[in-house]
Design a protein around this motif. Sequence first.
Motif, PDB file in Angstrom:
ATOM      1  N   TRP A   1       0.766  -1.249   0.059  1.00 27.17           N
ATOM      2  CA  TRP A   1      -0.023  -0.138   0.217  1.00 27.17           C
ATOM      3  C   TRP A   1       0.799   1.313  -0.030  1.00 27.17           C
ATOM      4  CZ3 TRP A   1      -4.694   1.405  -1.394  1.00 27.17           C
ATOM      5  CH2 TRP A   1      -5.586   0.336  -1.139  1.00 27.17           C
ATOM      6  N   ALA A   2       1.909   1.254   0.785  1.00 28.07           N
ATOM      7  CA  ALA A   2       2.711   2.717   0.889  1.00 28.07           C
ATOM      8  C   ALA A   2       3.461   2.553  -0.470  1.00 28.07           C
ATOM      9  CB  ALA A   2       3.971   2.186   1.851  1.00 28.07           C
ATOM     10  N   ASN A   3       3.890   1.564  -1.235  1.00 29.67           N
ATOM     11  CA  ASN A   3       4.474   1.723  -2.614  1.00 29.67           C
ATOM     12  C   ASN A   3       3.395   2.203  -3.687  1.00 29.67           C
ATOM     13  OD1 ASN A   3       7.014   0.615  -1.866  1.00 29.67           O
ATOM     14  ND2 ASN A   3       6.181  -1.494  -2.290  1.00 29.67           N
ATOM     15  N   ARG A   4       2.114   1.777  -3.494  1.00 29.36           N
ATOM     16  CA  ARG A   4       1.138   2.546  -4.391  1.00 29.36           C
ATOM     17  C   ARG A   4       0.757   3.935  -4.063  1.00 29.36           C
ATOM     18  NH1 ARG A   4      -3.316  -2.247  -5.363  1.00 29.36           N
ATOM     19  NH2 ARG A   4      -3.275  -0.895  -7.357  1.00 29.36           N
ATOM     20  N   LEU A   5       0.734   4.054  -2.711  1.00 35.87           N
ATOM     21  CA  LEU A   5       0.449   5.584  -2.392  1.00 35.87           C
ATOM     22  C   LEU A   5       1.493   6.495  -2.898  1.00 35.87           C
ATOM     23  CD1 LEU A   5      -0.676   5.009   1.355  1.00 35.87           C
ATOM     24  CD2 LEU A   5      -2.066   5.698  -0.609  1.00 35.87           C
ATOM     25  N   ILE A   6       2.844   6.085  -2.702  1.00 38.67           N
ATOM     26  CA  ILE A   6       3.886   7.160  -3.360  1.00 38.67           C
ATOM     27  C   ILE A   6       3.957   7.075  -4.702  1.00 38.67           C
ATOM     28  CG2 ILE A   6       6.460   7.070  -3.397  1.00 38.67           C
ATOM     29  CD1 ILE A   6       6.401   5.591  -0.463  1.00 38.67           C
ATOM     30  N   ALA A   7       3.533   5.859  -5.569  1.00 37.09           N
ATOM     31  CA  ALA A   7       3.461   6.071  -7.029  1.00 37.09           C
ATOM     32  C   ALA A   7       2.609   6.444  -7.440  1.00 37.09           C
ATOM     33  CB  ALA A   7       3.499   4.600  -7.342  1.00 37.09           C
ATOM     34  N   GLY A   8       1.504   6.886  -6.540  1.00 35.99           N
ATOM     35  CA  GLY A   8       0.325   7.657  -7.045  1.00 35.99           C
ATOM     36  C   GLY A   8      -0.873   6.884  -7.460  1.00 35.99           C
ATOM     37  N   THR A   9      -0.906   5.337  -7.605  1.00 36.41           N
ATOM     38  CA  THR A   9      -1.706   4.537  -8.199  1.00 36.41           C
ATOM     39  C   THR A   9      -2.807   4.359  -7.479  1.00 36.41           C
ATOM     40  OG1 THR A   9      -0.461   2.456  -7.397  1.00 36.41           O
ATOM     41  CG2 THR A   9      -0.014   3.452  -9.583  1.00 36.41           C
ATOM     42  N   LYS A  10      -2.787   4.740  -5.994  1.00 33.39           N
ATOM     43  CA  LYS A  10      -3.927   4.655  -5.211  1.00 33.39           C
ATOM     44  C   LYS A  10      -3.784   5.767  -4.294  1.00 33.39           C
ATOM     45  CE  LYS A  10      -5.607   0.682  -6.052  1.00 33.39           C
ATOM     46  NZ  LYS A  10      -7.106   0.390  -6.276  1.00 33.39           N
ATOM     47  N   THR A  11      -5.010   6.298  -3.472  1.00 28.12           N
ATOM     48  CA  THR A  11      -5.210   7.407  -2.776  1.00 28.12           C
ATOM     49  C   THR A  11      -5.469   6.695  -1.373  1.00 28.12           C
ATOM     50  OG1 THR A  11      -7.313   7.618  -3.228  1.00 28.12           O
ATOM     51  CG2 THR A  11      -5.930   8.855  -4.662  1.00 28.12           C
ATOM     52  N   TRP A  12      -4.981   7.821  -0.493  1.00 25.44           N
ATOM     53  CA  TRP A  12      -5.321   7.459   1.161  1.00 25.44           C
ATOM     54  C   TRP A  12      -6.906   7.011   1.119  1.00 25.44           C
ATOM     55  CZ3 TRP A  12      -2.191   6.193   4.690  1.00 25.44           C
ATOM     56  CH2 TRP A  12      -2.742   6.293   6.120  1.00 25.44           C
ATOM     57  N   GLU A  13      -7.873   7.753   0.481  1.00 26.51           N
ATOM     58  CA  GLU A  13      -9.169   7.455   0.630  1.00 26.51           C
ATOM     59  C   GLU A  13      -9.404   5.916   0.167  1.00 26.51           C
ATOM     60  OE1 GLU A  13      -8.162  10.242  -0.724  1.00 26.51           O
ATOM     61  OE2 GLU A  13      -8.155  11.324   1.050  1.00 26.51           O
ATOM     62  N   GLU A  14      -8.868   5.451  -0.760  1.00 29.32           N
ATOM     63  CA  GLU A  14      -9.011   4.171  -1.430  1.00 29.32           C
ATOM     64  C   GLU A  14      -8.423   2.976  -0.478  1.00 29.32           C
ATOM     65  OE1 GLU A  14      -8.847   4.066  -6.128  1.00 29.32           O
ATOM     66  OE2 GLU A  14      -7.076   5.113  -5.189  1.00 29.32           O
ATOM     67  N   MET A  15      -7.551   3.431   0.391  1.00 29.85           N
ATOM     68  CA  MET A  15      -7.062   2.405   1.149  1.00 29.85           C
ATOM     69  C   MET A  15      -8.036   2.087   2.410  1.00 29.85           C
ATOM     70  SD  MET A  15      -3.647   2.266   3.633  1.00 29.85           S
ATOM     71  CE  MET A  15      -3.694   4.170   3.766  1.00 29.85           C
ATOM     72  N   PRO A  16      -8.286   0.572   2.602  1.00 29.01           N
ATOM     73  CA  PRO A  16      -9.115   0.276   3.708  1.00 29.01           C
ATOM     74  C   PRO A  16      -8.770   0.861   5.142  1.00 29.01           C
ATOM     75  CG  PRO A  16      -8.340  -1.579   2.636  1.00 29.01           C
ATOM     76  CD  PRO A  16      -7.490  -0.516   1.990  1.00 29.01           C
ATOM     77  N   ALA A  17      -9.621   1.240   5.911  1.00 34.02           N
ATOM     78  CA  ALA A  17      -9.271   1.830   7.209  1.00 34.02           C
ATOM     79  C   ALA A  17      -8.536   0.833   8.152  1.00 34.02           C
ATOM     80  CB  ALA A  17     -10.568   2.033   7.857  1.00 34.02           C
TER      81      ALA A  17
ATOM     82  N   LYS B   1      13.868   7.981   2.377  1.00 26.26           N
ATOM     83  CA  LYS B   1      13.337   7.641   1.085  1.00 26.26           C
ATOM     84  C   LYS B   1      12.135   8.340   0.651  1.00 26.26           C
ATOM     85  CE  LYS B   1      14.692   2.818   1.805  1.00 26.26           C
ATOM     86  NZ  LYS B   1      14.510   1.178   1.890  1.00 26.26           N
ATOM     87  N   ILE B   2      11.588   8.955   1.491  1.00 26.97           N
ATOM     88  CA  ILE B   2      10.575   9.976   1.175  1.00 26.97           C
ATOM     89  C   ILE B   2      10.526  11.209   2.085  1.00 26.97           C
ATOM     90  CG2 ILE B   2       8.761   8.291   0.354  1.00 26.97           C
ATOM     91  CD1 ILE B   2       7.239   8.939   2.906  1.00 26.97           C
ATOM     92  N   THR B   3       9.958  12.438   1.774  1.00 26.29           N
ATOM     93  CA  THR B   3      10.296  13.376   2.702  1.00 26.29           C
ATOM     94  C   THR B   3       9.052  13.672   3.586  1.00 26.29           C
ATOM     95  OG1 THR B   3       9.050  15.110   1.032  1.00 26.29           O
ATOM     96  CG2 THR B   3      11.398  14.891   0.854  1.00 26.29           C
ATOM     97  N   ALA B   4       9.084  14.510   4.558  1.00 26.65           N
ATOM     98  CA  ALA B   4       8.076  14.732   5.465  1.00 26.65           C
ATOM     99  C   ALA B   4       6.743  15.373   4.867  1.00 26.65           C
ATOM    100  CB  ALA B   4       8.629  15.721   6.816  1.00 26.65           C
ATOM    101  N   GLU B   5       7.208  16.080   3.881  1.00 26.81           N
ATOM    102  CA  GLU B   5       6.256  16.745   2.829  1.00 26.81           C
ATOM    103  C   GLU B   5       5.444  15.627   1.911  1.00 26.81           C
ATOM    104  OE1 GLU B   5       9.280  17.949   2.961  1.00 26.81           O
ATOM    105  OE2 GLU B   5       8.831  19.625   4.252  1.00 26.81           O
TER     106      GLU B   5
END
Length: 55
Positions: free
Chosen positions: A5-21, A39-43
């Motif tokens: 999920w983290a990989n997909r969020l970073i890549a932009g193929t999924k959004t936070w809203e699409e992820m199961p709670a 590997k990613i920024t705080a931003e």
Amino acid sequence: MERIWANRLIAGTKTWEEMPASRRAGVKAELAKRVTKGKITAEQYKEITGEDYNG
């Protein structure tokens, strides 16, 4: 699963809203690890989760 999920969020193929709670806490932890390791920024963390990184 959190890493995927983290990989997909970073890549932009999924959004936070699409992820199961049920996965959100684990994915936040995974993203926080990636901020710590540079590997990613705080931003980017904030853009993905909508919350400030407090590491």
